[in-house]
Structures are given as structure tokens and as C-alpha cells.
Design a protein around this motif. Structure first.
Motif, PDB file in Angstrom:
ATOM      1  N   TYR A 171       0.866  -1.187   0.000  1.00 44.87           N
ATOM      2  CA  TYR A 171       0.000   0.000   0.000  1.00 44.87           C
ATOM      3  C   TYR A 171       0.900   1.233   0.000  1.00 44.87           C
ATOM      4  O   TYR A 171       1.842   1.311   0.789  1.00 44.87           O
ATOM      5  CB  TYR A 171      -0.852   0.059   1.268  1.00 44.87           C
ATOM      6  CG  TYR A 171      -1.791  -1.107   1.459  1.00 44.87           C
ATOM      7  CD1 TYR A 171      -3.003  -1.176   0.772  1.00 44.87           C
ATOM      8  CD2 TYR A 171      -1.483  -2.117   2.356  1.00 44.87           C
ATOM      9  CE1 TYR A 171      -3.880  -2.244   0.967  1.00 44.87           C
ATOM     10  CE2 TYR A 171      -2.346  -3.193   2.556  1.00 44.87           C
ATOM     11  CZ  TYR A 171      -3.539  -3.247   1.857  1.00 44.87           C
ATOM     12  OH  TYR A 171      -4.394  -4.304   2.054  1.00 44.87           O
ATOM     13  N   ILE A 172       0.604   2.176  -0.898  1.00 38.80           N
ATOM     14  CA  ILE A 172       1.270   3.484  -0.817  1.00 38.80           C
ATOM     15  C   ILE A 172       0.184   4.510  -0.523  1.00 38.80           C
ATOM     16  O   ILE A 172      -0.705   4.756  -1.350  1.00 38.80           O
ATOM     17  CB  ILE A 172       2.012   3.847  -2.113  1.00 38.80           C
ATOM     18  CG1 ILE A 172       3.045   2.769  -2.462  1.00 38.80           C
ATOM     19  CG2 ILE A 172       2.685   5.204  -1.980  1.00 38.80           C
ATOM     20  CD1 ILE A 172       3.874   3.069  -3.702  1.00 38.80           C
ATOM     21  N   ILE A 173       0.255   5.066   0.663  1.00 36.64           N
ATOM     22  CA  ILE A 173      -0.724   6.073   1.100  1.00 36.64           C
ATOM     23  C   ILE A 173       0.003   7.412   1.013  1.00 36.64           C
ATOM     24  O   ILE A 173       1.076   7.577   1.614  1.00 36.64           O
ATOM     25  CB  ILE A 173      -1.135   5.821   2.581  1.00 36.64           C
ATOM     26  CG1 ILE A 173      -1.720   4.424   2.743  1.00 36.64           C
ATOM     27  CG2 ILE A 173      -2.090   6.897   3.086  1.00 36.64           C
ATOM     28  CD1 ILE A 173      -0.795   3.408   3.315  1.00 36.64           C
ATOM     29  N   SER A 174      -0.556   8.358   0.242  1.00 35.47           N
ATOM     30  CA  SER A 174       0.218   9.601   0.120  1.00 35.47           C
ATOM     31  C   SER A 174      -0.632  10.792  -0.292  1.00 35.47           C
ATOM     32  O   SER A 174      -1.372  10.722  -1.277  1.00 35.47           O
ATOM     33  CB  SER A 174       1.336   9.427  -0.908  1.00 35.47           C
ATOM     34  OG  SER A 174       2.014  10.656  -1.057  1.00 35.47           O
ATOM     35  N   PRO A 175      -0.472  11.906   0.432  1.00 38.85           N
ATOM     36  CA  PRO A 175      -1.142  13.144   0.010  1.00 38.85           C
ATOM     37  C   PRO A 175      -0.530  13.684  -1.283  1.00 38.85           C
ATOM     38  O   PRO A 175      -1.075  14.603  -1.882  1.00 38.85           O
ATOM     39  CB  PRO A 175      -0.890  14.102   1.187  1.00 38.85           C
ATOM     40  CG  PRO A 175       0.304  13.567   1.893  1.00 38.85           C
ATOM     41  CD  PRO A 175       0.326  12.081   1.655  1.00 38.85           C
ATOM     42  N   ALA A 176       0.590  13.114  -1.739  1.00 37.00           N
ATOM     43  CA  ALA A 176       1.236  13.589  -2.977  1.00 37.00           C
ATOM     44  C   ALA A 176       0.573  13.001  -4.217  1.00 37.00           C
ATOM     45  O   ALA A 176       0.807  13.472  -5.327  1.00 37.00           O
ATOM     46  CB  ALA A 176       2.717  13.210  -2.961  1.00 37.00           C
ATOM     47  N   LEU A 177      -0.272  12.005  -4.049  1.00 38.29           N
ATOM     48  CA  LEU A 177      -0.756  11.266  -5.226  1.00 38.29           C
ATOM     49  C   LEU A 177      -1.755  12.033  -6.091  1.00 38.29           C
ATOM     50  O   LEU A 177      -1.999  11.641  -7.213  1.00 38.29           O
ATOM     51  CB  LEU A 177      -1.348   9.916  -4.799  1.00 38.29           C
ATOM     52  CG  LEU A 177      -0.327   8.888  -4.312  1.00 38.29           C
ATOM     53  CD1 LEU A 177      -1.017   7.632  -3.779  1.00 38.29           C
ATOM     54  CD2 LEU A 177       0.652   8.514  -5.417  1.00 38.29           C
ATOM     55  N   ASP A 178      -2.374  13.099  -5.538  1.00 38.48           N
ATOM     56  CA  ASP A 178      -3.277  13.867  -6.414  1.00 38.48           C
ATOM     57  C   ASP A 178      -2.811  15.327  -6.488  1.00 38.48           C
ATOM     58  O   ASP A 178      -3.607  16.239  -6.435  1.00 38.48           O
ATOM     59  CB  ASP A 178      -4.733  13.751  -5.943  1.00 38.48           C
ATOM     60  CG  ASP A 178      -4.881  14.150  -4.494  1.00 38.48           C
ATOM     61  OD1 ASP A 178      -3.874  14.552  -3.889  1.00 38.48           O
ATOM     62  OD2 ASP A 178      -6.012  14.067  -3.981  1.00 38.48           O
ATOM     63  N   GLN A 179      -1.497  15.510  -6.618  1.00 41.21           N
ATOM     64  CA  GLN A 179      -0.942  16.874  -6.584  1.00 41.21           C
ATOM     65  C   GLN A 179      -0.182  17.201  -7.861  1.00 41.21           C
ATOM     66  O   GLN A 179       0.905  17.762  -7.806  1.00 41.21           O
ATOM     67  CB  GLN A 179      -0.007  17.006  -5.377  1.00 41.21           C
ATOM     68  CG  GLN A 179      -0.684  16.857  -4.039  1.00 41.21           C
ATOM     69  CD  GLN A 179      -1.545  18.054  -3.687  1.00 41.21           C
ATOM     70  OE1 GLN A 179      -1.395  19.121  -4.265  1.00 41.21           O
ATOM     71  NE2 GLN A 179      -2.470  17.870  -2.764  1.00 41.21           N
ATOM     72  N   LEU A 180      -0.749  16.859  -9.002  1.00 37.12           N
ATOM     73  CA  LEU A 180      -0.038  17.078 -10.267  1.00 37.12           C
ATOM     74  C   LEU A 180       0.203  18.567 -10.567  1.00 37.12           C
ATOM     75  O   LEU A 180       1.027  18.912 -11.394  1.00 37.12           O
ATOM     76  CB  LEU A 180      -0.819  16.447 -11.415  1.00 37.12           C
ATOM     77  CG  LEU A 180      -0.409  15.033 -11.809  1.00 37.12           C
ATOM     78  CD1 LEU A 180      -1.176  14.571 -13.026  1.00 37.12           C
ATOM     79  CD2 LEU A 180       1.096  14.932 -12.072  1.00 37.12           C
ATOM     80  N   ASN A 181      -0.543  19.452  -9.884  1.00 39.74           N
ATOM     81  CA  ASN A 181      -0.404  20.887 -10.185  1.00 39.74           C
ATOM     82  C   ASN A 181       0.765  21.548  -9.452  1.00 39.74           C
ATOM     83  O   ASN A 181       1.119  22.672  -9.738  1.00 39.74           O
ATOM     84  CB  ASN A 181      -1.709  21.627  -9.831  1.00 39.74           C
ATOM     85  CG  ASN A 181      -2.105  21.379  -8.389  1.00 39.74           C
ATOM     86  OD1 ASN A 181      -1.649  20.408  -7.783  1.00 39.74           O
ATOM     87  ND2 ASN A 181      -2.933  22.238  -7.828  1.00 39.74           N
ATOM     88  N   LYS A 182       1.400  20.855  -8.517  1.00 37.12           N
ATOM     89  CA  LYS A 182       2.519  21.449  -7.749  1.00 37.12           C
ATOM     90  C   LYS A 182       3.834  21.343  -8.539  1.00 37.12           C
ATOM     91  O   LYS A 182       4.101  20.330  -9.175  1.00 37.12           O
ATOM     92  CB  LYS A 182       2.701  20.724  -6.410  1.00 37.12           C
ATOM     93  CG  LYS A 182       1.600  20.986  -5.407  1.00 37.12           C
ATOM     94  CD  LYS A 182       1.882  22.261  -4.636  1.00 37.12           C
ATOM     95  CE  LYS A 182       1.018  22.453  -3.406  1.00 37.12           C
ATOM     96  NZ  LYS A 182      -0.410  22.299  -3.558  1.00 37.12           N
ATOM     97  N   THR A 183       4.657  22.409  -8.464  1.00 40.75           N
ATOM     98  CA  THR A 183       5.901  22.449  -9.236  1.00 40.75           C
ATOM     99  C   THR A 183       7.084  22.676  -8.297  1.00 40.75           C
ATOM    100  O   THR A 183       6.993  23.502  -7.386  1.00 40.75           O
ATOM    101  CB  THR A 183       5.843  23.626 -10.246  1.00 40.75           C
ATOM    102  OG1 THR A 183       4.611  23.509 -10.959  1.00 40.75           O
ATOM    103  CG2 THR A 183       7.002  23.589 -11.227  1.00 40.75           C
ATOM    104  N   SER A 184       8.162  21.994  -8.548  1.00 41.72           N
ATOM    105  CA  SER A 184       9.355  22.203  -7.720  1.00 41.72           C
ATOM    106  C   SER A 184      10.141  23.400  -8.244  1.00 41.72           C
ATOM    107  O   SER A 184       9.858  23.920  -9.321  1.00 41.72           O
ATOM    108  CB  SER A 184      10.240  20.960  -7.738  1.00 41.72           C
ATOM    109  OG  SER A 184      10.974  20.933  -8.935  1.00 41.72           O
TER     110      SER A 184
END
Ligand SMILES: C[S@@+](CC[C@H](N)C(=O)[O-])C[C@H]1O[C@@H](n2cnc3c(N)ncnc32)[C@H](O)[C@@H]1O
Length: 251
Positions: free
Chosen positions: A224-237
Motif C-alpha cells: 500500500y502506498i498512502i500519500s497526500p502527494a498522489l493527487d498533486q499534479l499541479n505542484k511544481t518544484s
């Protein structure tokens, strides 16, 4: 070549995910010890037809080590295969300790771990800026001794990307504990026998983790990978930001 015993990480299952070094070792081995419960036949079939192949899933440590040392002392090129990367839940410590006592040289070859192929299948970055910069690789405690400071509750408090191995049997308590800290709609990638011929992955919401796992009868070889990052395609480094100067790019 100096004689040694090599512990080889063979990755999650697909032979294409072997490192070149692992492939060379499999092809040149005379005796292969392999965890048949976690490694597909496809990987073993890459070895020579004369190579002796020893399944270890029903053997205890003493039986495995006695046999391994015996083959080594007969001058054989012996390798020990582990799924994924050997440093992660590979129980290599106790094997290496016995070999050290015998003054047998050991080598460890890393492999791709289950969390990496599972994330890759979903094109997922697990370290999205400002969302989370941390990946935790852990498990629900089960029967294995685990320090209290690493309880699931303590790990979940960070709300980082959390990759849980060996936890499908404990999915009810796992979901309940995670929901104390993560949003119920947090995305979870569930992967079963990922990269095996019959493997699959699916993205679900955290609130459905238990019901989904039970419906699919998940017990073994599940991550299982649980992550708040998984639906954050709009964030840019900042890395490719034209206004961000670093050693290799001056503004
Ligand atoms: C004993 S641990 C070894 C982990 C391994 N060393 C690694 O780095 O992936 C076995 C557990 O890893 C996970 N696992 C290993 N291979 C997997 C795969 N192909 N798909 C899903 N989970 C996998 C499962 O949680 C399984 O129960």
C-alpha cells in the motif's frame, strides 16, 4: 575470482527489472538459493539448466545455512536471491552473521523494491514540494517486534508518503489508525504481485482500503502506498524554475 556468497536483490518480479549485475550473477551461479514464495519462476529460468536451484520457503535458517556453507566449501559459486531489495525486510542479517563466523566473504547486490515499481506504474512522485518530502517504508507490526516509537500511529502523524509492506492481513486496524491522521479521501495505491504476469495495481481512497482489500482477498504480496502527494499534479518544484539559481544553472 575470489570465492564469496552473493545476496542478490532481484526486484519485484519482472525479469526486465533485474540489474545487469543481478542478471550476470544469476547466469554464472552454480547453486541458487531462492525464496520461492516471493520470486517468480521466470527469474530462476534465466539461470543455466545445470545450475542447482534450492527453494528455501519451507526451510529454517539452520537448514539453509548448513546447505549454503556445504555448497560453498565444495567450491561452488553460490548465490542467494531475495525479492525486491535485500535491505528491506530481507532477513539477511542472520544469514550474514553465520557466514561471517565461517569467514566466508559476502556481497550484497541491491534491487528495485516493491514500492518503486508500484509508484512508477502510476507515474507517481512521492516527494511533491510543500506536500511531503518524506517517504516512510514500514509495515504494520504483526508478529515482528517493532519499537513503540515506530507504531503506525506515530508514523501516520507525519502525513508523509507511507509505503506499507506486509500489512494486508492487518488492513482493518491499519485503515482505522491511518484515518485518525490522513484525510479519508487521501489516495492509496494498492499493488498485488506488482510486475508479475498476474499482478495489478489500483488507486482507491483511504476510506475504502479495508473493504477493497477484503473484496480482493488480499493477504500476501501486497503493498500500500498512502500519500497526500498522489493527487498533486499541479505542484511544481524549484528545480527547473528559470528564477531559481543553482550550481549548474546561473540566472
Ligand atoms: C519479506 S518482504 C520483502 C520486501 C522486498 N525486499 C522489497 O524490497 O520489495 C515481502 C513483502 O514485500 C511486498 N512485496 C514484495 N514484492 C511485491 C510485489 N511484486 N508486489 C506487491 N508487493 C510486494 C509485500 O508487502 C510482501 O509481503
Amino acid at each position: 575470482m575470489e570465492q564469496k556468497i552473493s545476496f542478490i536483490g532481484v526486484g519485484p518480479g519482472d525479469p526486465d527489472l533485474l540489474t545487469i549485475k543481478a542478471m550476470k550473477e544469476i547466469k554464472s551461479a552454480e547453486v541458487i538459493f531462492w525464496t520461492d514464495s516471493l520470486i517468480p519462476e521466470k527469474i530462476i529460468s534465466l539461470s543455466n539448466k545445470d545450475t542447482e536451484k534450492i527453494k528455501t520457503s519451507s526451510m529454517n535458517l539452520e537448514q539453509i545455512m548448513n546447505m549454503m556453507i556445504d555448497k560453498y566449501k565444495k567450491g561452488k559459486r553460490v548465490i542467494r536471491l531475495h525479492d525486491g531489495d535485500p535491505c528491506l525486510f530481507g532477513a539477511i542479517n542472520e544469514q550474514i552473521r553465520v557466514l561471517n563466523k565461517e569467514n566466508i566473504k559476502v556481497e550484497v547486490v541491491p534491487g528495485i523494491s516493491a514500492f518503486q515499481i508500484t509508484a512508477a506504474y502510476h507515474q507517481a512522485e512521492l516527494t511533491v514540494p510543500e506536500v511531503t518530502q518524506t517517504i516512510i517504508l514500514s509495515r504494520y507490526k504483526g508478529r515482528t517486534g517493532m519499537p513503540e516509537r515506530e507504531s503506525l500511529k506515530n508514523l501516520a502523524k507525519l502525513k508523509s508518503s507511507l509505503c506499507l509492506y506486509l500489512s494486508a492481513r492487518h488492513v482493518s486496524i491499519t485503515q482505522k489508525t491511518l484515518l485518525e491522521f490522513y484525510d479519508p479521501l487521501t489516495k492509496v495505491i494498492v499493488g498485488h504481485r506488482v510486475s508479475w504476469d498476474d499482478g495489478w495495481t489500483e488507486i482507491i481512497n483511504l476510506k475504502d482500503m479495508e473493504i477493497f482489500s477484503k473484496k480482493k482477498n488480499l493477504i500476501r504480496t501486497t503493498i500500500y502506498i498512502i500519500s497526500p502527494a498522489l493527487d498533486q499534479l499541479n505542484k511544481t518544484s524549484n528545480l527547473y524554475n528559470p528564477n531559481y539559481q543553482h550550481l549548474f544553472r546561473k540566472i
